[in-house]
Design an enzyme around this catalytic site. Structure first.
Site, mmCIF file in Angstrom:
data_model
loop_
_atom_site.group_PDB
_atom_site.id
_atom_site.type_symbol
_atom_site.label_atom_id
_atom_site.label_comp_id
_atom_site.label_asym_id
_atom_site.label_seq_id
_atom_site.Cartn_x
_atom_site.Cartn_y
_atom_site.Cartn_z
ATOM 1 N N ASN A 32 0.831 -1.218 0.000
ATOM 2 C CA ASN A 32 0.000 0.000 0.000
ATOM 3 C C ASN A 32 0.865 1.269 0.000
ATOM 4 O O ASN A 32 0.341 2.377 0.019
ATOM 5 C CB ASN A 32 -0.989 0.006 1.181
ATOM 6 C CG ASN A 32 -0.286 0.089 2.526
ATOM 7 O OD1 ASN A 32 0.932 0.251 2.603
ATOM 8 N ND2 ASN A 32 -1.070 -0.032 3.594
ATOM 9 N N TYR A 141 2.930 -6.114 19.336
ATOM 10 C CA TYR A 141 3.579 -6.465 18.073
ATOM 11 C C TYR A 141 3.852 -7.972 18.021
ATOM 12 O O TYR A 141 3.429 -8.672 17.088
ATOM 13 C CB TYR A 141 4.886 -5.668 17.916
ATOM 14 C CG TYR A 141 5.787 -6.220 16.846
ATOM 15 C CD1 TYR A 141 5.363 -6.250 15.521
ATOM 16 C CD2 TYR A 141 7.041 -6.744 17.152
ATOM 17 C CE1 TYR A 141 6.179 -6.790 14.530
ATOM 18 C CE2 TYR A 141 7.849 -7.274 16.172
ATOM 19 C CZ TYR A 141 7.416 -7.299 14.860
ATOM 20 O OH TYR A 141 8.222 -7.844 13.893
ATOM 21 N N PHE A 169 15.591 -12.213 14.095
ATOM 22 C CA PHE A 169 16.191 -11.444 15.180
ATOM 23 C C PHE A 169 16.423 -10.034 14.602
ATOM 24 O O PHE A 169 15.518 -9.517 13.962
ATOM 25 C CB PHE A 169 17.408 -12.191 15.749
ATOM 26 C CG PHE A 169 16.946 -13.330 16.641
ATOM 27 C CD1 PHE A 169 16.224 -14.397 16.108
ATOM 28 C CD2 PHE A 169 17.143 -13.301 18.008
ATOM 29 C CE1 PHE A 169 15.711 -15.415 16.929
ATOM 30 C CE2 PHE A 169 16.649 -14.318 18.834
ATOM 31 C CZ PHE A 169 15.931 -15.370 18.294
ATOM 32 N N PHE A 206 19.753 3.336 25.526
ATOM 33 C CA PHE A 206 18.558 3.166 26.365
ATOM 34 C C PHE A 206 18.824 2.167 27.497
ATOM 35 O O PHE A 206 18.481 0.995 27.398
ATOM 36 C CB PHE A 206 17.364 2.726 25.516
ATOM 37 C CG PHE A 206 16.943 3.736 24.483
ATOM 38 C CD1 PHE A 206 17.063 5.090 24.720
ATOM 39 C CD2 PHE A 206 16.400 3.330 23.261
ATOM 40 C CE1 PHE A 206 16.662 6.034 23.772
ATOM 41 C CE2 PHE A 206 16.000 4.258 22.315
ATOM 42 C CZ PHE A 206 16.141 5.613 22.571
ATOM 43 N N ARG A 276 14.218 1.731 27.559
ATOM 44 C CA ARG A 276 13.029 1.837 26.698
ATOM 45 C C ARG A 276 12.046 0.749 27.123
ATOM 46 O O ARG A 276 12.425 -0.426 27.185
ATOM 47 C CB ARG A 276 13.464 1.636 25.239
ATOM 48 C CG ARG A 276 12.434 2.018 24.229
ATOM 49 C CD ARG A 276 12.989 1.967 22.809
ATOM 50 N NE ARG A 276 13.388 0.625 22.406
ATOM 51 C CZ ARG A 276 13.849 0.321 21.192
ATOM 52 N NH1 ARG A 276 14.003 1.262 20.282
ATOM 53 N NH2 ARG A 276 14.179 -0.913 20.895
ATOM 54 N N ASP A 279 11.915 -3.510 26.394
ATOM 55 C CA ASP A 279 13.147 -4.078 25.840
ATOM 56 C C ASP A 279 13.645 -5.252 26.675
ATOM 57 O O ASP A 279 14.024 -5.076 27.839
ATOM 58 C CB ASP A 279 14.273 -3.025 25.847
ATOM 59 C CG ASP A 279 14.294 -2.181 24.595
ATOM 60 O OD1 ASP A 279 13.607 -2.542 23.621
ATOM 61 O OD2 ASP A 279 15.002 -1.159 24.592
HETATM 62 N N1 UFG Z 1 18.625 1.279 21.272
HETATM 63 C C1 UFG Z 1 19.318 2.285 21.898
HETATM 64 N N2 UFG Z 1 19.254 3.537 21.368
HETATM 65 C C2 UFG Z 1 18.535 3.830 20.261
HETATM 66 C C3 UFG Z 1 17.810 2.783 19.614
HETATM 67 C C4 UFG Z 1 17.890 1.515 20.150
HETATM 68 O O1 UFG Z 1 19.985 2.087 22.913
HETATM 69 O O2 UFG Z 1 18.495 4.999 19.849
HETATM 70 C C5 UFG Z 1 18.728 -0.076 21.803
HETATM 71 C C6 UFG Z 1 17.393 -0.674 22.177
HETATM 72 O O3 UFG Z 1 17.021 -0.275 23.458
HETATM 73 C C7 UFG Z 1 17.689 -2.165 22.024
HETATM 74 C C8 UFG Z 1 18.735 -2.229 20.912
HETATM 75 O O4 UFG Z 1 19.263 -0.909 20.809
HETATM 76 O O5 UFG Z 1 18.259 -2.631 23.192
HETATM 77 C C9 UFG Z 1 18.159 -2.618 19.577
HETATM 78 O O6 UFG Z 1 17.021 -1.787 19.322
HETATM 79 P P1 UFG Z 1 16.271 -1.753 17.917
HETATM 80 O O7 UFG Z 1 15.162 -0.757 18.057
HETATM 81 O O8 UFG Z 1 17.252 -1.559 16.820
HETATM 82 O O9 UFG Z 1 15.713 -3.222 17.754
HETATM 83 P P2 UFG Z 1 14.762 -4.073 18.721
HETATM 84 O O10 UFG Z 1 15.611 -5.186 19.262
HETATM 85 O O11 UFG Z 1 14.024 -3.267 19.699
HETATM 86 O O12 UFG Z 1 13.635 -4.572 17.710
HETATM 87 C C10 UFG Z 1 13.941 -5.266 16.539
HETATM 88 C C11 UFG Z 1 12.855 -5.048 15.484
HETATM 89 C C12 UFG Z 1 11.563 -5.665 15.901
HETATM 90 C C13 UFG Z 1 11.770 -7.086 16.320
HETATM 91 C C14 UFG Z 1 12.821 -7.142 17.376
HETATM 92 C C15 UFG Z 1 13.098 -8.522 17.828
HETATM 93 O O13 UFG Z 1 12.644 -3.669 15.294
HETATM 94 O O14 UFG Z 1 10.670 -5.628 14.813
HETATM 95 O O15 UFG Z 1 14.036 -6.606 16.862
HETATM 96 O O16 UFG Z 1 14.005 -8.442 18.892
HETATM 97 F F1 UFG Z 1 10.643 -7.608 16.837
#
Ligand code: UFG
Length: 323
Positions: A32, A141, A169, A206, A276, A279
């Site tokens: 979309n 999610y 992951f 974070f 955050r 997490d």
């Molecule tokens: N983080 C920071 N600072 C930032 C952004 C992220 O410290 O500015 C940290 C987060 O707290 C986390 C790590 O970096 O500990 C990774 O964060 P991301 O947002 O890059 O990724 P996530 O692990 O939160 O999420 C990703 C995908 C999701 C999926 C998930 C599975 O975005 O769709 O992995 O773990 F579900």
């Protein structure tokens, strides 16, 4: 094979489409363009603009294309956003997915490769994470993805479809052609790279009080091309069930920032901020099943290579697909 790729204009969908086309498949993208980018659509693919929320759109596309298989990427994927607006996630990810599966049944399409996530597990007590761990998501999610897995399992039993659940992951990196451009951007690596690009002054960490060696969260970062390859392998006859896709190693937030400093030759100032919400401290895959059953072998397991590829793409596209 003739393939229908939902969300093929998004980050993971665009790169998987690119590699499917390179491998000689015929790709029809259904998107979309809400969060995807027209410029993320490979020239060799056809683009059908439609919304999974609208049953008629996907029904029409499915009956017209009559693909050999579906690859389903179209979904919202931000944990934090899902905690604020759960309805968006259940509506788009679950209801949209049911519309897609119903259209498959009507058109007699059996195989679906579904973009699932390690967020369906929540925070398991054992690491690395295998596919048989309890699935106890900690956010809407992950729950929306798990619910669609369950629907597809019932459709497998009752309608004979063949689902493959690829539980990703942390997807990152880029190909020469396509990369990561989210609005808003919340992912660690692209946010780090915005500092040397001159778009932000520093990156926030974070939380540095987690129960990990340096106190920051540990994730299993997997190169987007390697993720895409797993989809190509999952199309093979006889493949079904769930596969975790990661490198089996973890890197902390601080370690990733340090790697980026070296790759970019920039000091990248970092400041510790609050945790955050939602997490988990540590998420590391066991991808043994993908190795043994799919024959999957990641080509770019090295975090430095992953960050280099992301950096090359962001330097070439400092404003993402807006350039
Ligand atoms: N983080 C920071 N600072 C930032 C952004 C992220 O410290 O500015 C940290 C987060 O707290 C986390 C790590 O970096 O500990 C990774 O964060 P991301 O947002 O890059 O990724 P996530 O692990 O939160 O999420 C990703 C995908 C999701 C999926 C998930 C599975 O975005 O769709 O992995 O773990 F579900």
């Amino acid at each position: 094979m003739k393939l229908l790729v939902t969300g093929g204009a998004g980050y993971i969908g665009s790169i998987t489409s690119e590699l499917l086309l390179d491998a000689g498949h015929e790709v029809h993208i259904f998107d979309n363009l809400g969060r995807g980018h027209r410029k993320g659509v490979d020239d060799r693919a056809s683009l059908i603009i439609g919304d999974l929320g609208n049953r008629a759109d996907i029904r029409k596309a499915m009956l017209e294309v009559r693909p050999d298989a579906v690859l389903h990427f179209a979904a919202y994927a931000l944990v934090g956003e899902s905690m604020e607006c759960p309805e968006m996630y259940f509506d788009n990810n679950l209801i949209g997915g049911i519309h897609l599966a119903d259209a498959m049944i009507e058109a007699g399409v059996k195989k679906i490769i579904f973009s699932s996530t390690c967020a369906t597990y929540g925070q398991p007590e054992t690491m690395p994470m295998t596919e048989d761990l309890p699935q106890l998501p900690q956010n809407p999610y992950g729950e929306s993805k798990l619910m669609l897995e369950r629907v597809l399992q019932w459709y497998e039993k009752l309608h004979g479809i063949c689902p493959v659940f690829l539980r990703y992951f942390n997807a990152c990196g880029a190909t020469g052609k396509f990369g990561e451009d989210h609005e808003p951007e919340t992912h660690l690596i692209p946010l780090i790279l915005q500092v040397p690009l001159g778009k932000r002054k520093k990156v926030f960490i974070f939380g540095d009080d987690y129960d990990t060696p340096d106190g920051t969260c540990i994730r299993d970062y997997i190169h987007i091309s390697d993720l895409a390859q797993a989809h190509i392998l999952a199309l093979n006859e006889g493949i079904s069930g769930a596969f975790n896709l990661g490198n089996g190693g973890g890197f902390s937030v601080k370690e990733v920032i340090e790697v980026a400093r070296k790759v970019c030759g920039h000091p990248i100032p970092a400041e510790t901020a609050a945790r955050r919400p939602g997490d988990p401290a540590r998420l590391i895959a066991s991808a043994e099943r993908a190795h043994s059953v799919l024959g999957w072998k990641p080509q770019y397991p090295d975090i430095k290579t992953i960050v280099e590829h992301a950096w090359q793409w962001h330097q070439a596209h400092p404003n993402g697909y807006e350039d």
